[in-house]
Design an enzyme around this catalytic site. Structure first.
Site, PDB file in Angstrom:
ATOM      1  N   GLU A 145      -6.569   9.654 -46.834  1.00 19.13           N
ATOM      2  CA  GLU A 145      -7.904  10.314 -46.279  1.00 19.13           C
ATOM      3  C   GLU A 145      -6.969  11.553 -45.545  1.00 19.13           C
ATOM      4  O   GLU A 145      -6.030  11.466 -45.054  1.00 19.13           O
ATOM      5  CB  GLU A 145      -8.348   9.557 -45.155  1.00 19.13           C
ATOM      6  CG  GLU A 145      -9.004   8.003 -45.913  1.00 19.13           C
ATOM      7  CD  GLU A 145      -9.898   8.300 -46.611  1.00 19.13           C
ATOM      8  OE1 GLU A 145     -10.978   9.071 -46.371  1.00 19.13           O
ATOM      9  OE2 GLU A 145      -9.941   7.630 -47.783  1.00 19.13           O
ATOM     10  N   TYR A 146      -7.864  12.709 -45.236  1.00 15.49           N
ATOM     11  CA  TYR A 146      -7.553  13.634 -44.580  1.00 15.49           C
ATOM     12  C   TYR A 146      -7.309  13.341 -43.088  1.00 15.49           C
ATOM     13  O   TYR A 146      -7.871  12.728 -42.548  1.00 15.49           O
ATOM     14  CB  TYR A 146      -8.278  14.950 -44.781  1.00 15.49           C
ATOM     15  CG  TYR A 146      -9.614  14.799 -44.017  1.00 15.49           C
ATOM     16  CD1 TYR A 146     -10.071  14.857 -42.699  1.00 15.49           C
ATOM     17  CD2 TYR A 146     -10.791  14.566 -44.950  1.00 15.49           C
ATOM     18  CE1 TYR A 146     -11.286  14.975 -42.327  1.00 15.49           C
ATOM     19  CE2 TYR A 146     -12.070  14.432 -44.605  1.00 15.49           C
ATOM     20  CZ  TYR A 146     -12.362  14.480 -42.959  1.00 15.49           C
ATOM     21  OH  TYR A 146     -13.705  14.603 -42.503  1.00 15.49           O
ATOM     22  N   GLU A 172      -7.974  13.456 -49.989  1.00 19.58           N
ATOM     23  CA  GLU A 172      -9.378  13.501 -49.942  1.00 19.58           C
ATOM     24  C   GLU A 172     -10.110  14.453 -49.051  1.00 19.58           C
ATOM     25  O   GLU A 172      -9.659  14.663 -47.884  1.00 19.58           O
ATOM     26  CB  GLU A 172      -9.937  11.951 -49.316  1.00 19.58           C
ATOM     27  CG  GLU A 172     -11.389  11.945 -48.926  1.00 19.58           C
ATOM     28  CD  GLU A 172     -11.657  12.027 -47.255  1.00 19.58           C
ATOM     29  OE1 GLU A 172     -12.483  12.785 -47.079  1.00 19.58           O
ATOM     30  OE2 GLU A 172     -10.874  11.411 -46.532  1.00 19.58           O
ATOM     31  N   GLU A 175     -15.730  16.433 -47.218  1.00 22.61           N
ATOM     32  CA  GLU A 175     -16.783  17.660 -46.911  1.00 22.61           C
ATOM     33  C   GLU A 175     -16.975  18.711 -47.831  1.00 22.61           C
ATOM     34  O   GLU A 175     -17.924  19.420 -47.658  1.00 22.61           O
ATOM     35  CB  GLU A 175     -15.971  18.190 -45.499  1.00 22.61           C
ATOM     36  CG  GLU A 175     -14.726  19.051 -45.849  1.00 22.61           C
ATOM     37  CD  GLU A 175     -13.476  18.469 -45.925  1.00 22.61           C
ATOM     38  OE1 GLU A 175     -12.408  19.150 -46.125  1.00 22.61           O
ATOM     39  OE2 GLU A 175     -13.725  17.045 -46.292  1.00 22.61           O
ATOM     40  N   SER A 219     -11.522  19.228 -41.396  1.00 21.30           N
ATOM     41  CA  SER A 219     -12.541  19.340 -42.181  1.00 21.30           C
ATOM     42  C   SER A 219     -13.374  20.395 -42.211  1.00 21.30           C
ATOM     43  O   SER A 219     -13.788  21.238 -43.026  1.00 21.30           O
ATOM     44  CB  SER A 219     -13.268  18.156 -42.398  1.00 21.30           C
ATOM     45  OG  SER A 219     -14.141  17.918 -41.055  1.00 21.30           O
ATOM     46  N   ARG A 220     -13.310  20.889 -40.719  1.00 23.63           N
ATOM     47  CA  ARG A 220     -14.295  22.178 -40.541  1.00 23.63           C
ATOM     48  C   ARG A 220     -13.528  23.303 -40.845  1.00 23.63           C
ATOM     49  O   ARG A 220     -13.891  24.342 -41.301  1.00 23.63           O
ATOM     50  CB  ARG A 220     -14.479  22.088 -39.052  1.00 23.63           C
ATOM     51  CG  ARG A 220     -16.119  21.574 -38.850  1.00 23.63           C
ATOM     52  CD  ARG A 220     -15.979  20.063 -38.564  1.00 23.63           C
ATOM     53  NE  ARG A 220     -15.289  19.480 -37.642  1.00 23.63           N
ATOM     54  CZ  ARG A 220     -15.011  18.374 -37.558  1.00 23.63           C
ATOM     55  NH1 ARG A 220     -15.427  17.329 -38.613  1.00 23.63           N
ATOM     56  NH2 ARG A 220     -14.164  17.670 -36.638  1.00 23.63           N
TER      57      ARG A 220
END
Length: 341
Positions: A145-146, A172, A175, A219-220
């Site tokens: 997972e990130y 991963e 997003e 993710s942003r």
């Protein structure tokens, strides 16, 4: 992926929180990608699992203290597994033994077992680097997972290790599989950006477990880089009131064409999970994203990409571009952290 698997890759899931529980459910689904995978067991500690399950039994105001950037997507997928798992976990005072007939195994057994080919790392962000290193050294493929690490240098080292071992290292990024991102990608393509901003708000998040906000909120940053290309850092500040469980990170970035982008992460009690964006182009403006549909089976979509990598079905050019983007975002996150002191 339409072909029948010649062999199944044995998988262990490390961490049975939100993401780990969804991953275990998906591994046992009839989805095409799951046909290539065989869930062997999970690795976890009781304390971490109970901390997660307890969140769903506390009064709603306290939920804000454990929500992080994937919660909205994960809650959709977890509706049917939460209650059953909570009963299993709360009934035991020892190490977890079994969840939905999936057996717990020790980390040592997962690393040494010849049946285990793949590790899904779904633990807290601060533990990712160590788990990745151990499983790669043991000759296992890794889905994580990130963010994969809380350090750009460490990420480079791990990628080199994966290449040395001839193993897949997949970070991963659900997003990028969201309907909202697909909409934005279509809206942005071919347009000349003048300026833009992205504000994300949510409940408090523990830096000790999830890392500096530039990493926990990567993710942003990945959205901005994927939409507008590689970015450079202009300035960054962090306002933090630990006694109030509040923080606000403000980052000023520039595109290669010197167009300004502002990224803000604001987290504290009472703040609702929300994303506000504003992009101004020569041809017009885009203010936020309309309702473009549900993000269904988003983790299965990511699993499909991972299986394609295991089967060698993704081109070297695509893999290189993905690696470049991920490392660029991690480098930016590290520079932002340095800038904030």
């Amino acid at each position: 992926m339409n072909t029948k698997p010649e062999k199944k890759f044995g998988v262990v899931v490390v961490g049975v929180g939100r993401a780990g529980s969804v991953r275990m459910r998906d591994l046992r689904s009839p989805h095409a990608s799951s046909a290539f995978l065989n869930l062997i067991g999970f690795v976890s500690s009781l304390s971490g699992a109970l901390r997660w399950m307890g969140a769903f039994c506390w009064p709603p105001p306290l939920l804000c203290y454990i929500l992080h950037q994937r919660t909205a997507l994960l809650l959709q997928s977890l509706h049917e597994v939460t209650v059953q798992n909570a009963k299993v976990l709360r009934s035991s005072k020892r190490e977890l033994k079994c969840i939905d007939e999936v057996q717990q195994i020790s980390l040592e057994d997962a690393l040494s077992s010849q049946e285990v080919d793949v590790a899904y790392i779904c633990s807290e962000n601060t533990s990712h680097e160590d788990y990745i290193r151990q499983f790669l050294n043991a000759g296992k493929h890794v889905l994580v997972e990130y963010p994969m690490t809380l350090s750009w240098t460490a990420a480079q080292d791990l990628w080199e290790l994966a290449e040395q071992k001839g193993k897949v290292l997949h970070e991963e990024h659900i997003e990028l599989l969201m309907e909202e991102f697909a909409f934005l990608k279509k809206e942005v393509v071919g347009k000349d950006l003048l300026k833009g901003s992205l504000l994300f708000t949510a409940g408090p998040l523990e830096k000790e477990r999830f890392g500096f906000p530039a990493f926990s909120g990567i993710s942003r940053l990945t959205w901005l880089v994927s939409l507008f290309g590689e970015l450079s850092l202009v300035s960054a500040t962090l306002e933090e009131r630990k006694e109030d469980h509040y923080l606000k990170m403000t980052v000023c970035l520039e595109t290669e064409n010197k167009r300004p982008l502002t990224w803000i992460e604001e987290k504290g009690p009472g703040l609702k999970r929300n994303r506000h964006l504003s992009f101004h182009f020569k041809s017009g403006s885009l203010e936020n994203v309309p309702n473009v549909g549900d993000n269904k089976n988003i983790f299965l979509k990511d699993q499909t990409i991972f299986v394609q990598k295991l089967l060698g079905q993704i081109s070297e050019a695509e893999l290189a571009a993905e690696k470049k983007r991920i490392l660029h975002c991690l480098w930016l996150a590290e520079e932002i952290q340095k800038c904030c002191g």
